[in-house]
Design a protein around this motif. Sequence first.
Motif, PDB file in Angstrom:
ATOM      1  N   LEU A  69       0.893  -1.210   0.040  1.00 53.69           N
ATOM      2  CA  LEU A  69       0.156   0.042  -0.086  1.00 53.69           C
ATOM      3  C   LEU A  69       0.628   1.198   0.105  1.00 53.69           C
ATOM      4  N   PRO A  70       0.371   2.212  -0.792  1.00 57.74           N
ATOM      5  CA  PRO A  70       1.056   3.560  -0.733  1.00 57.74           C
ATOM      6  C   PRO A  70       1.212   4.033   0.814  1.00 57.74           C
ATOM      7  N   GLU A  71       1.925   4.901   1.193  1.00 57.08           N
ATOM      8  CA  GLU A  71       1.970   5.352   2.599  1.00 57.08           C
ATOM      9  C   GLU A  71       0.894   6.436   2.617  1.00 57.08           C
ATOM     10  N   ALA A  73      -1.643   9.448   0.282  1.00 61.47           N
ATOM     11  CA  ALA A  73      -2.072  10.165  -0.942  1.00 61.47           C
ATOM     12  C   ALA A  73      -1.447  11.314  -0.932  1.00 61.47           C
ATOM     13  N   THR A 152      -7.006   0.813  -8.078  1.00 59.73           N
ATOM     14  CA  THR A 152      -5.718   0.343  -7.661  1.00 59.73           C
ATOM     15  C   THR A 152      -5.591   0.980  -6.078  1.00 59.73           C
ATOM     16  N   GLU A 154      -3.392   2.785  -5.061  1.00 64.19           N
ATOM     17  CA  GLU A 154      -3.157   4.155  -4.915  1.00 64.19           C
ATOM     18  C   GLU A 154      -4.218   5.066  -5.226  1.00 64.19           C
ATOM     19  N   ARG A 157      -6.492   5.322  -2.279  1.00 63.54           N
ATOM     20  CA  ARG A 157      -5.947   6.102  -1.431  1.00 63.54           C
ATOM     21  C   ARG A 157      -6.409   7.678  -1.957  1.00 63.54           C
ATOM     22  N   GLU A 158      -6.150   8.074  -2.938  1.00 63.57           N
ATOM     23  CA  GLU A 158      -6.653   9.409  -3.445  1.00 63.57           C
ATOM     24  C   GLU A 158      -8.072   9.690  -3.434  1.00 63.57           C
TER      25      GLU A 158
END
Length: 196
Positions: A69-71, A73, A152, A154, A157-158
């Motif tokens: 997972l991205p940290e 957004a 996705t 990412e 998260r956004e």
Amino acid sequence: MTHQVHAFEPPERFVAGTVGPPGERTFFLQARGGGRLVSVALEKVQVSLLAEKLEELLSEAQRRFGVDLPEAAPVVGDNDPLDTPVDEEFRVGTLGLAFDVDTATVVIEAIAVGETEVEVELGGPDDEEDGDEGEEPEEPDEDLDRLRVRLTPEATREFIERARRVVNAGRPPCPLCGQPLDPAGHLCPRHNGYHR
């Protein structure tokens, strides 16, 4: 009557947004892709709950399946207004969430409100706590319109960050009772109904 499934797998853009001044805002989920634009209306609480449950779904996917997972957004992200025209396809009654392990994507499904239901249903395909394998899980009415989006981690998260910004961009809460403050004043129950 036939139902429509508006599928965006993946969309070029998927956002939560509003139309109208604070206190009179209408909330929308909007998906764009392949020359199509679909906007569906929903309640503020549904947007807030969707962001919260998506965050939980990502955490669970990371814990159970080891998904990277991205940290966080981007701080700014997508702050553009909703694409026009904002034509409501339907009002959302049920929201469904799932994590597709094969493609490592989040699936969000917004289902039109039925004649008797207004609920938020969140769960995934891995929720097999019922134990009855021969029984079909209860599905919302199959004759209802749907918006299905595949994102996705990412992009999810956004979406979460923007949804939270949109929800929090309304009227500020009263520091005493928590109800929204109107520009013309506020009858606070903590002040026995006096204007604040």
